[in-house]
Write an enzyme that holds these catalytic residues in place. Structure first.
Site, PDB file in Angstrom:
ATOM      1  N   THR A   1      -7.133   4.500   9.028  1.00 53.92           N
ATOM      2  CA  THR A   1      -8.585   5.662   9.765  1.00 53.92           C
ATOM      3  C   THR A   1     -10.239   5.142   9.315  1.00 53.92           C
ATOM      4  OG1 THR A   1      -8.407   6.508   7.324  1.00 53.92           O
ATOM      5  CG2 THR A   1      -7.011   7.539   8.343  1.00 53.92           C
TER       6      THR A   1
ATOM      7  N   THR B   1      -7.890  12.573  10.920  1.00 57.28           N
ATOM      8  CA  THR B   1      -6.874  13.530  11.709  1.00 57.28           C
ATOM      9  C   THR B   1      -7.862  14.966  12.112  1.00 57.28           C
ATOM     10  OG1 THR B   1      -4.786  12.535  10.551  1.00 57.28           O
ATOM     11  CG2 THR B   1      -4.659  15.271  11.342  1.00 57.28           C
TER      12      THR B   1
ATOM     13  N   HIS C   1      -7.035  16.817   1.129  1.00 53.89           N
ATOM     14  CA  HIS C   1      -6.776  15.326   0.513  1.00 53.89           C
ATOM     15  C   HIS C   1      -6.332  15.368  -0.975  1.00 53.89           C
ATOM     16  CE1 HIS C   1      -6.737  14.647   5.468  1.00 53.89           C
ATOM     17  NE2 HIS C   1      -6.045  14.378   5.053  1.00 53.89           N
ATOM     18  N   HIS C   2      -6.050  14.434  -0.697  1.00 52.08           N
ATOM     19  CA  HIS C   2      -5.504  13.469  -2.407  1.00 52.08           C
ATOM     20  C   HIS C   2      -6.912  13.343  -3.426  1.00 52.08           C
ATOM     21  CE1 HIS C   2      -5.898   9.481  -0.636  1.00 52.08           C
ATOM     22  NE2 HIS C   2      -4.789   9.732  -0.359  1.00 52.08           N
TER      23      HIS C   2
ATOM     24  N   LYS D   1      -8.799   9.671  -1.669  1.00 55.97           N
ATOM     25  CA  LYS D   1      -9.177   9.301  -0.239  1.00 55.97           C
ATOM     26  C   LYS D   1     -10.533   8.943  -0.410  1.00 55.97           C
ATOM     27  CE  LYS D   1      -8.248  11.059   4.550  1.00 55.97           C
ATOM     28  NZ  LYS D   1      -7.853   9.755   5.035  1.00 55.97           N
TER      29      LYS D   1
ATOM     30  N   THR E   1      -0.150   9.981  11.777  1.00 59.28           N
ATOM     31  CA  THR E   1       1.784   9.433  12.357  1.00 59.28           C
ATOM     32  C   THR E   1       1.945  10.320  12.852  1.00 59.28           C
ATOM     33  OG1 THR E   1       1.921   8.487  11.187  1.00 59.28           O
ATOM     34  CG2 THR E   1       1.334   7.135  12.478  1.00 59.28           C
TER      35      THR E   1
ATOM     36  N   GLY F   1       0.901  -0.989   0.278  1.00 61.16           N
ATOM     37  CA  GLY F   1      -0.134   0.475  -0.380  1.00 61.16           C
ATOM     38  C   GLY F   1       1.083   1.221  -0.177  1.00 61.16           C
ATOM     39  N   ARG F   2       0.126   2.334  -0.030  1.00 60.89           N
ATOM     40  CA  ARG F   2       0.790   3.453   0.291  1.00 60.89           C
ATOM     41  C   ARG F   2       1.492   4.116   1.220  1.00 60.89           C
ATOM     42  NH1 ARG F   2      -4.093   5.012  -2.789  1.00 60.89           N
ATOM     43  NH2 ARG F   2      -4.784   6.096  -1.101  1.00 60.89           N
TER      44      ARG F   2
END
Length: 229
Positions: A63, A130, A119-120, A123, A88, A10-11
């Protein structure tokens, strides 16, 4: 130290792998000291089962988790060290601390709180974990639960005293922008964080994994990580 990644392709898995060598951490499939999960909510139970069976700490950066997932993590923390981190980044951990302090001083009768995040385009959840985490930080400062306004649309809208509003922006390749706005009479305080790449999340995750290594069972957060730095 050795860590195992639940979703290495994953990313975030790729970003952690790229940063691990510089942090003196080895990525392994078996025999890990800490299990790291940045995958998907539906994979959480399997990650918990694996951590319990191997008796190793679990870092969860996924998330979109709900109260049921929170309960699973709380139950697991009786036997292993568990750290749940919607973000994180060490900078975001410090931002949450500042938000709590500001909310404690700037009361709801005169100061409104709005949280804006970007966000990108890929998402899948909104508001971001967050943003919700920062909202909880504000609630801690005020010592009370707030009504969450997750998106305004329509006419004749009115704002409740003490509510926290959220706005989400999606597009492009934005790694993560968060603004917490304290809007008062004739002045505004804006606390912001800008993520320029996923590398910051990877470095923070590795710092959190080091914190968890050898830690007693319990439920931990990034606030515990920065307090130990």
């Amino acid at each position: 130290m050795k860590i195992a990644l639940i979703a290495p392709d994953g990313r975030m898995g790729r970003a952690i792998t790229e940063s691990a060598a510089a942090a003196g951490i080895e990525i392994v499939d078996t025999g890990a000291d800490v299990l790291v999960d940045f995958s998907a909510p539906q994979a959480l139970r399997g990650s918990i089962d694996r951590a319990l069976s191997e008796n190793v700490p679990l870092l969860v950066g996924t998330t979109g988790l709900d109260e049921g997932h929170d309960q699973l993590l709380a139950d697991a923390s009786a036997d292993i060290a568990v750290l749940r981190a919607p973000n994180t980044s060490l900078g975001v951990a410090l931002l949450a601390d500042l938000v709590t302090r500001a909310a404690r001083i700037l009361g709801p009768d005169e100061w409104d709180i709005e949280i804006v995040e970007a966000h990108h385009r890929h998402k899948a959840d909104a508001p971001s974990g967050t943003a919700l985490h920062l909202g909880l930080a504000a609630e801690r400062g005020r010592g009370e639960d707030a009504h969450d306004e997750l998106g305004r649309c329509g006419t004749g809208l009115s704002r409740e005293t003490g509510e926290i509003g959220y706005a989400a922006v999606r597009g492009g390749t934005v790694a993560g922008d968060h603004d917490v706005l304290f809007l008062g009479p004739d002045e505004r305080l804006i606390l912001s964080h800008r993520a320029e790449s996923r590398a910051i999340f990877a470095r923070g995750a590795l710092t959190a994994a080091k914190f968890l290594h050898g830690r007693d069972p319990g439920l931990y957060t990034m606030a515990d990580v920065i307090a130990a730095e």
